[in-house]
Write a protein that holds these residues in place. Structure first.
Motif, mmCIF file in Angstrom:
data_model
loop_
_atom_site.group_PDB
_atom_site.id
_atom_site.type_symbol
_atom_site.label_atom_id
_atom_site.label_comp_id
_atom_site.label_asym_id
_atom_site.label_seq_id
_atom_site.Cartn_x
_atom_site.Cartn_y
_atom_site.Cartn_z
ATOM 1 N N HIS A 3 1.208 -1.442 0.124
ATOM 2 C CA HIS A 3 -0.225 -0.283 0.181
ATOM 3 C C HIS A 3 0.703 1.074 0.356
ATOM 4 N N ARG A 4 0.942 1.890 -0.837
ATOM 5 C CA ARG A 4 1.735 3.069 -1.175
ATOM 6 C C ARG A 4 1.119 4.608 -0.313
ATOM 7 N N ILE A 5 1.628 5.310 0.628
ATOM 8 C CA ILE A 5 1.524 6.371 1.259
ATOM 9 C C ILE A 5 2.017 6.794 1.067
ATOM 10 N N VAL A 6 1.730 8.131 0.928
ATOM 11 C CA VAL A 6 2.874 9.410 -0.418
ATOM 12 C C VAL A 6 2.538 10.730 1.118
ATOM 13 N N VAL A 7 3.121 10.967 1.395
ATOM 14 C CA VAL A 7 3.208 11.959 2.701
ATOM 15 C C VAL A 7 3.479 13.359 1.967
ATOM 16 N N LEU A 8 3.669 14.427 1.578
ATOM 17 C CA LEU A 8 3.330 15.524 0.912
ATOM 18 C C LEU A 8 3.329 17.022 1.676
ATOM 19 N N GLY A 9 4.859 17.348 2.113
ATOM 20 C CA GLY A 9 5.161 18.132 2.811
ATOM 21 C C GLY A 9 6.349 16.806 4.174
ATOM 22 N N ALA A 10 7.413 18.151 4.181
ATOM 23 C CA ALA A 10 7.824 17.804 5.943
ATOM 24 C C ALA A 10 8.837 18.712 6.424
ATOM 25 N N GLY A 11 6.986 19.298 7.062
ATOM 26 C CA GLY A 11 6.742 20.384 7.993
ATOM 27 C C GLY A 11 6.896 19.506 9.609
ATOM 28 N N TYR A 12 6.144 20.856 10.637
ATOM 29 C CA TYR A 12 5.603 19.334 11.754
ATOM 30 C C TYR A 12 5.064 18.481 11.210
ATOM 31 N N ALA A 27 6.113 -2.751 7.905
ATOM 32 C CA ALA A 27 6.757 -2.148 6.571
ATOM 33 C C ALA A 27 6.611 -3.172 5.328
ATOM 34 N N ALA A 28 5.979 -4.872 5.550
ATOM 35 C CA ALA A 28 6.052 -5.523 4.244
ATOM 36 C C ALA A 28 4.212 -5.227 4.108
ATOM 37 N N ASP A 29 3.450 -4.347 4.524
ATOM 38 C CA ASP A 29 2.761 -4.159 3.288
ATOM 39 C C ASP A 29 2.561 -2.745 3.553
ATOM 40 N N THR A 30 3.317 -1.511 3.355
ATOM 41 C CA THR A 30 3.538 -0.513 3.732
ATOM 42 C C THR A 30 4.872 0.216 2.949
ATOM 43 N N GLU A 31 4.823 1.330 2.233
ATOM 44 C CA GLU A 31 5.277 1.917 1.271
ATOM 45 C C GLU A 31 5.010 3.424 1.662
ATOM 46 N N ILE A 32 6.329 4.060 2.414
ATOM 47 C CA ILE A 32 6.039 5.476 2.670
ATOM 48 C C ILE A 32 6.856 6.596 1.968
ATOM 49 N N ASP A 81 -3.303 15.027 -9.173
ATOM 50 C CA ASP A 81 -4.405 14.249 -10.035
ATOM 51 C C ASP A 81 -5.512 13.389 -8.607
ATOM 52 N N PRO A 82 -6.240 13.438 -7.944
ATOM 53 C CA PRO A 82 -6.665 13.211 -7.206
ATOM 54 C C PRO A 82 -7.640 11.945 -7.712
ATOM 55 N N GLU A 83 -7.607 11.738 -8.741
ATOM 56 C CA GLU A 83 -8.900 11.013 -9.745
ATOM 57 C C GLU A 83 -7.834 9.795 -9.951
ATOM 58 N N ASN A 84 -6.456 9.816 -10.376
ATOM 59 C CA ASN A 84 -5.722 9.193 -11.270
ATOM 60 C C ASN A 84 -4.719 8.706 -9.981
ATOM 61 N N LYS A 85 -4.971 9.484 -8.471
ATOM 62 C CA LYS A 85 -4.342 8.853 -7.511
ATOM 63 C C LYS A 85 -2.676 9.224 -7.715
ATOM 64 N N THR A 86 -1.749 10.373 -8.164
ATOM 65 C CA THR A 86 -0.923 10.768 -8.729
ATOM 66 C C THR A 86 -0.860 11.852 -7.755
ATOM 67 N N VAL A 87 0.418 12.486 -8.507
ATOM 68 C CA VAL A 87 1.122 13.464 -8.138
ATOM 69 C C VAL A 87 2.557 13.550 -8.787
ATOM 70 N N ALA A 88 2.376 14.966 -9.635
ATOM 71 C CA ALA A 88 3.157 15.708 -9.968
ATOM 72 C C ALA A 88 4.584 16.340 -9.457
ATOM 73 N N LEU A 98 4.385 10.884 -9.686
ATOM 74 C CA LEU A 98 3.530 9.501 -8.323
ATOM 75 C C LEU A 98 2.563 8.939 -8.449
ATOM 76 N N ALA A 99 2.537 7.332 -7.946
ATOM 77 C CA ALA A 99 1.561 6.924 -7.621
ATOM 78 C C ALA A 99 1.115 6.908 -6.427
ATOM 79 N N TYR A 100 0.107 6.537 -5.292
ATOM 80 C CA TYR A 100 -0.513 6.536 -4.265
ATOM 81 C C TYR A 100 -1.541 5.926 -4.068
ATOM 82 N N ASP A 101 -1.516 5.070 -2.915
ATOM 83 C CA ASP A 101 -2.873 4.846 -2.855
ATOM 84 C C ASP A 101 -3.784 5.026 -1.413
ATOM 85 N N THR A 102 -2.801 6.067 -1.003
ATOM 86 C CA THR A 102 -3.186 6.574 0.384
ATOM 87 C C THR A 102 -2.693 7.970 0.114
#
Length: 396
Positions: A3-12, A27-32, A81-88, A98-102
């Motif tokens: 499951h691909r989790i993408v976090v945008l921003g590394a502030g607080y 980590a066996a199930d997720t990629e952050i 692009d929340p419809e295709n679940k991607t981040v440019a 980048l593609a994401y699931d969450t």
């Protein structure tokens, strides 16, 4: 597949969320993956100190996430692009997707120019490291008697003005307030604030809205000229228009409208935390853009993500303020308790004790970021569902 989790921003908000997710999910199930434009974690609450010439230590994000399993992508987010679940994104290696699931959107905020002429061209701010360093260089070039005007009577404005006055007593520091200085504080705390301003020699222009900024002065709404070799703009924050342009439902502020669990009301695979989340607090009003809100919304968002991925009941964490911490230089501060409606209580703490408390808050926040798994990556929870790339959840 993971499951691909993408976090945008590394502030607080983003940095804490990524570490918390890595600590609690297998980590066996997720990629952050964390996406951030700058290579360092920046303590935004200390940037007014950096501007005065104080040396602050910055930790690289590579060091912060070392050993956690979190992937760091140094790049600038250009679209979602929340419809295709991607981040440019765009970085040293060019453009990518980048593609994401969450997705956890935590891009924070920057200074709001509010359409005031001259702010973008002539004013300085302390909302980012680069802008604080630019201000630092300008202040270093000011000789004795130089004038500095801080615009904005909020927490950032008060902390900036008092820090400057304490660190550079050779300068003439003033603050322009639209209303009464410290109007939201209890009477005793307001008196302490005014005494602090008087002690530091800060001139206060109350009921003074700034209508324009010029190279050596600011112009008030009534036409009055306020001398300023340097104007520091701290009259509000604004979020990046990326969220609004993406098709996510946003408020008039451009913040992502979320439910009680920080989940986008229009796209359930997207969560928001920090300044970019339009979240309603327990008092029924939108949470203000602040570090405190970042903490509250981040804890709720990560708890909801973990619960939904692991098949647990989604908890609701508190969205209630308990007080405001306001630095008045390095040796004085105010800690104002508030009630459930965010109205100031009669009790407050001031002076060196409050300053030590504020220092402890800052150190704790910084420590929590640079130790993202808290040194105890114990129980790693397995996901109960795995993502089907067509968008359907299937049993793991």
């Amino acid at each position: 597949m993971k499951h691909r989790i993408v976090v945008l921003g590394a502030g607080y908000a983003g940095a804490f969320a990524a570490g918390n997710l890595a600590r609690r999910l297998s980590a066996a199930d997720t990629e952050i993956t964390v996406v951030n434009a700058a290579p360092d974690f920046v303590e935004r609450m200390r940037l007014h100190q950096l501007a005065t010439g104080q040396d602050l230590a910055f930790r690289t994000l590579a060091d912060v996430f070392a050993g956690t399993g979190v992937r760091l992508r140094l790049a600038r987010v250009t679209g979602v692009d929340p419809e295709n679940k991607t981040v440019a994104v765009t970085g040293e290696d060019g453009d990518d997707e980048l593609a994401y699931d969450t997705l956890l959107y935590a891009l924070g905020s920057s200074v709001a120019h509010q359409g005031v002429p001259g702010v973008a061209e002539y004013a300085f701010d302390v909302t980012g490291r680069s802008s604080a360093l630019r201000l630092r260089e300008r202040l270093a070039g000011l000789g004795e008697g130089g004038t500095v005007l801080v615009v904005g009577e909020g927490l950032t404005g008060i902390e900036t003005a008092t820090e400057f006055a304490e660190s550079r007593p050779d300068l003439s520091v003033a603050l322009a307030a639209r209303g009464e200085l410290g109007a939201w504080l209890s009477p005793k705390a307001r008196r302490h604030l005014r005494q602090g301003f008087d002690r530091l020699g800060i001139t206060v222009h109350e009921h003074t809205g700034i209508a324009a900024v010029e190279p050596a002065r600011a112009i008030a709404a009534d036409g009055t000229s306020v001398p300023a070799d340097v104007t520091v703009w701290s009259a509000g924050f604004a979020v990046h228009p990326i969220a609004a342009a993406s098709g996510l439902e946003v408020a008039e502020t451009g913040q992502i409208v979320v439910d009680r669990t920080m989940r986008s009301v229009s796209h359930p695979d997207v969560y928001a935390a920090g300044d970019c989340a339009y979240a309603i607090g327990e008092n029924g009003r939108p949470l203000p853009m602040s570090c405190a809100s970042a903490g509250l919304t981040t804890m709720q968002a990560t708890a909801a993500i973990i619960a939904r991925l692991t098949g647990s009941e989604v908890p609701t964490t508190g969205l209630k303020y308990h007080g405001n911490h306001i630095s008045l230089g390095r040796r004085d501060a105010i800690f104002q308790m508030v009630d459930g409606d965010a109205r100031s209580k009669s009790w407050f703490l001031g002076g060196r004790t409050a300053a030590r408390l504020k220092s402890g808050v800052l150190k704790s926040a910084g420590w929590g970021i640079v130790h993202p798994t808290f040194g105890i990556p114990k129980r790693k929870r397995r996901l109960t569902t795995a993502p089907d790339r067509a968008g359907v959840k299937v049993a793991a």
